[in-house]
Scaffold this active site. Sequence first.
Site, PDB file in Angstrom:
ATOM      1  N   LYS A 110     -24.418 -59.098 -20.942  1.00 54.75           N
ATOM      2  CA  LYS A 110     -24.498 -58.374 -22.129  1.00 54.75           C
ATOM      3  C   LYS A 110     -23.972 -59.300 -23.368  1.00 54.75           C
ATOM      4  O   LYS A 110     -24.918 -58.947 -24.424  1.00 54.75           O
ATOM      5  CB  LYS A 110     -23.809 -57.080 -22.070  1.00 54.75           C
ATOM      6  CG  LYS A 110     -24.385 -55.979 -21.388  1.00 54.75           C
ATOM      7  CD  LYS A 110     -24.202 -54.544 -21.867  1.00 54.75           C
ATOM      8  CE  LYS A 110     -25.054 -53.568 -20.741  1.00 54.75           C
ATOM      9  NZ  LYS A 110     -24.645 -52.494 -20.666  1.00 54.75           N
ATOM     10  N   LYS A 192     -33.172 -56.573 -12.726  1.00 55.30           N
ATOM     11  CA  LYS A 192     -33.013 -54.913 -12.548  1.00 55.30           C
ATOM     12  C   LYS A 192     -33.773 -54.154 -13.690  1.00 55.30           C
ATOM     13  O   LYS A 192     -33.985 -54.778 -14.786  1.00 55.30           O
ATOM     14  CB  LYS A 192     -31.510 -54.622 -12.204  1.00 55.30           C
ATOM     15  CG  LYS A 192     -30.733 -54.512 -13.778  1.00 55.30           C
ATOM     16  CD  LYS A 192     -29.538 -53.703 -13.589  1.00 55.30           C
ATOM     17  CE  LYS A 192     -28.985 -53.843 -15.090  1.00 55.30           C
ATOM     18  NZ  LYS A 192     -27.852 -53.135 -15.252  1.00 55.30           N
ATOM     19  N   LYS A 195     -32.903 -50.595 -19.435  1.00 53.91           N
ATOM     20  CA  LYS A 195     -33.601 -49.928 -20.818  1.00 53.91           C
ATOM     21  C   LYS A 195     -33.759 -50.961 -22.032  1.00 53.91           C
ATOM     22  O   LYS A 195     -34.764 -50.891 -22.704  1.00 53.91           O
ATOM     23  CB  LYS A 195     -32.859 -48.708 -21.469  1.00 53.91           C
ATOM     24  CG  LYS A 195     -32.947 -47.323 -20.876  1.00 53.91           C
ATOM     25  CD  LYS A 195     -31.988 -46.502 -21.247  1.00 53.91           C
ATOM     26  CE  LYS A 195     -30.786 -46.551 -20.395  1.00 53.91           C
ATOM     27  NZ  LYS A 195     -29.585 -45.451 -20.537  1.00 53.91           N
TER      28      LYS A 195
HETATM   29  P1  TYM Z   1     -25.602 -46.899 -17.178  1.00 55.02           P
HETATM   30  O1  TYM Z   1     -25.900 -45.722 -18.049  1.00 55.02           O
HETATM   31  O2  TYM Z   1     -25.799 -48.385 -17.466  1.00 55.02           O
HETATM   32  O3  TYM Z   1     -26.252 -46.598 -15.718  1.00 55.02           O
HETATM   33  C1  TYM Z   1     -26.337 -45.331 -15.119  1.00 55.02           C
HETATM   34  C2  TYM Z   1     -26.345 -45.249 -13.522  1.00 55.02           C
HETATM   35  O4  TYM Z   1     -27.580 -46.053 -13.286  1.00 55.02           O
HETATM   36  C3  TYM Z   1     -27.381 -47.064 -12.499  1.00 55.02           C
HETATM   37  N1  TYM Z   1     -28.625 -47.965 -12.678  1.00 55.02           N
HETATM   38  C4  TYM Z   1     -29.495 -48.373 -11.683  1.00 55.02           C
HETATM   39  N2  TYM Z   1     -29.523 -48.100 -10.385  1.00 55.02           N
HETATM   40  C5  TYM Z   1     -30.607 -48.793  -9.505  1.00 55.02           C
HETATM   41  N3  TYM Z   1     -31.449 -49.506 -10.110  1.00 55.02           N
HETATM   42  C6  TYM Z   1     -31.467 -49.897 -11.370  1.00 55.02           C
HETATM   43  N4  TYM Z   1     -32.270 -50.597 -11.923  1.00 55.02           N
HETATM   44  C7  TYM Z   1     -30.284 -49.022 -12.232  1.00 55.02           C
HETATM   45  N5  TYM Z   1     -29.863 -49.319 -13.557  1.00 55.02           N
HETATM   46  C8  TYM Z   1     -28.849 -48.464 -13.729  1.00 55.02           C
HETATM   47  C9  TYM Z   1     -26.014 -47.725 -12.962  1.00 55.02           C
HETATM   48  O5  TYM Z   1     -25.769 -48.356 -11.619  1.00 55.02           O
HETATM   49  C10 TYM Z   1     -25.256 -46.395 -13.158  1.00 55.02           C
HETATM   50  O6  TYM Z   1     -24.713 -45.720 -11.799  1.00 55.02           O
HETATM   51  N6  TYM Z   1     -20.942 -48.190 -16.856  1.00 55.02           N
HETATM   52  C11 TYM Z   1     -21.735 -47.081 -16.120  1.00 55.02           C
HETATM   53  C12 TYM Z   1     -21.287 -45.780 -16.720  1.00 55.02           C
HETATM   54  C13 TYM Z   1     -19.876 -45.269 -16.470  1.00 55.02           C
HETATM   55  C14 TYM Z   1     -19.356 -44.923 -15.453  1.00 55.02           C
HETATM   56  C15 TYM Z   1     -18.163 -44.616 -15.460  1.00 55.02           C
HETATM   57  C16 TYM Z   1     -20.075 -44.811 -14.082  1.00 55.02           C
HETATM   58  C17 TYM Z   1     -18.980 -45.236 -17.405  1.00 55.02           C
HETATM   59  N7  TYM Z   1     -17.824 -44.753 -16.835  1.00 55.02           N
HETATM   60  C18 TYM Z   1     -17.273 -44.076 -14.522  1.00 55.02           C
HETATM   61  C19 TYM Z   1     -19.343 -44.255 -12.963  1.00 55.02           C
HETATM   62  C20 TYM Z   1     -17.825 -44.034 -13.137  1.00 55.02           C
HETATM   63  C21 TYM Z   1     -23.269 -47.369 -16.317  1.00 55.02           C
HETATM   64  O7  TYM Z   1     -23.832 -48.404 -16.043  1.00 55.02           O
HETATM   65  O8  TYM Z   1     -23.969 -46.604 -16.929  1.00 55.02           O
END
Ligand code: TYM
Length: 325
Positions: A110, A192, A195
């Site tokens: 990032k 991957k 967004k």
């Molecule tokens: P975020 O919003 O980026 O992603 C949300 C979830 O989607 C999964 N994900 C994917 N899974 C498969 N293929 C993909 N291309 C893909 N893109 C995203 C992510 O692995 C995630 O599970 N940091 C976290 C948010 C968070 C969180 C937490 C999660 C904040 N605090 C505590 C668990 C526990 C995140 O990536 O959000």
Amino acid sequence: MRVFSGIRPTGELHIGNYLGAIRQWIELQEKAECVFCIVDLHAMTTPYKPGELQKNIRDLAIVYLAAGLDPEKCIFFVQSEIKEHTELAWLLGTITPLGELKRMTQFKEKSKKHLEYINAGLLNYPLLMAADILLYQTDAVPVGKDQKQHVELTKEIARRFNNKFGKVFKEPKVLLPKVGEKIMSLQNPKKKMSKTDGPHGYISLFDAPEEIKKKIMATVTDPGRNIRYDPLKKPGISNLLMIYHIFSGEPIKKLENDFKNKGYAELKKSLAKILIDSLGLFREKKKELDQREVYIKEVLDRGTKKARSLAALTMENVRKKMGIF
Ligand code: TYM
């Protein structure tokens, strides 16, 4: 078993978020105590528009409900409503070496992507995520593969805290889905689905049928005509086969067979149809939920109350152990 997970309210959700995270949550709500958070403070670490944040939070609550999460079976809430998250993140920062944060893949990626906005929040992101997880005495964290490293760091932080101050936290384990842990971009199948890649790289859960068709037909595939699952040699087609498999329930071997003498276009057309049908349900439920503003607020308020009392219990213990009571 207590389960915790969260998603950032950054606008549209894509099928990678759904397949990597939410699909697991739906199964888990039947057998575990689930806490699902809308992590708005995490959404502020990359460029965002303050005027859109509340709408994005509401839209994500709608996604949770439209996807089939049941507020009678699990707790939903908005992270910034519960001050213990930021308080604990600060305290965990005092026992976490800087080097551990700097080596996180997500921070490296990032900060490369947002050269003009490498803020300390991006570096401290995993501390807030560790606080989210540890506050609720979590056993398991269902996420996609990209978040595995953060959950492992959380476990390390919990262990370090418990050794230094006495046992407070459970050491959580990561739960990856059996399939779909890393759905790839439709435009660059070696990366991957994300967004930040532009709308042609992903299918949003609420894309209209024509958009789904256009995006799927325009996906970048591989040289040759063979429809074979081989992520190394044929990443584009393999990604489409994986998405097809998960949404249709058909085994990949059967799909390879069914499309044996057909071209990529046939596969894409058929996949677009499957997606349009499957996502149609989301769109319908969203339309209905868009009218239920009061209900959504009520669900989140109820969730906040329950989550707050769980968080306060852990925090009281942390403060005592760290000498700030
Ligand atoms: P975020 O919003 O980026 O992603 C949300 C979830 O989607 C999964 N994900 C994917 N899974 C498969 N293929 C993909 N291309 C893909 N893109 C995203 C992510 O692995 C995630 O599970 N940091 C976290 C948010 C968070 C969180 C937490 C999660 C904040 N605090 C505590 C668990 C526990 C995140 O990536 O959000």
